[in-house]
Design a protein around this motif. Sequence first.
Motif: not given
Length: 163
Positions: A34, A37, A61, A103, A105, A108, A134, A136-137, A150, A153-154
């Motif tokens: 991350y 990323y 992605y 996966s 939590y 961000f 968020a 993030v997977r 990555a 991300s949601d």
Amino acid sequence: MPAELGPPTKSARPAAKSGFSSDEAALAAASRAYGRYLEVLDGLSAPEDVGRLGEVATPDYAEELESSLAGLLSEGRRFEGQSSFDSMRVFERWSQRGVEFVSTYVCFDSSGVRVLDASGADVTPPDRIDRLPAVVRFQSAPDDRWRLIAKGSDAWRGNDFCN
């Protein structure tokens, strides 16, 4: 999971189903991924830069991100500064056909990033929420099972675990 509940504190899948030896090992790999990323995202300043997303994201992605960023960058907008994250927690990890999936939590934080227009003027929305929870997977990179990239991300829809 009901929206009023916060995220779970333990991995939802048993460790035996993951190639990572522990949630801590998966978390370390996810944190590195991350960080890389966000570094790439923060460095985007022109439409031709979006190709770098393939270094830190799965092809699907990266394509999704490229589509959402193309308009912004083609208008001459760019990012300045560094985003960050904290409070990352693994909630799911597993292996499938030699590919690792993790996966998490995460909180961000975009407070260190400004959006600039082509003239260099700050056009960061004044009502932007700088700190967001968020999901993030990640999955293994094609060339290295233990290096994560990555996958998606949601925004987290439950209680805000970042504040």
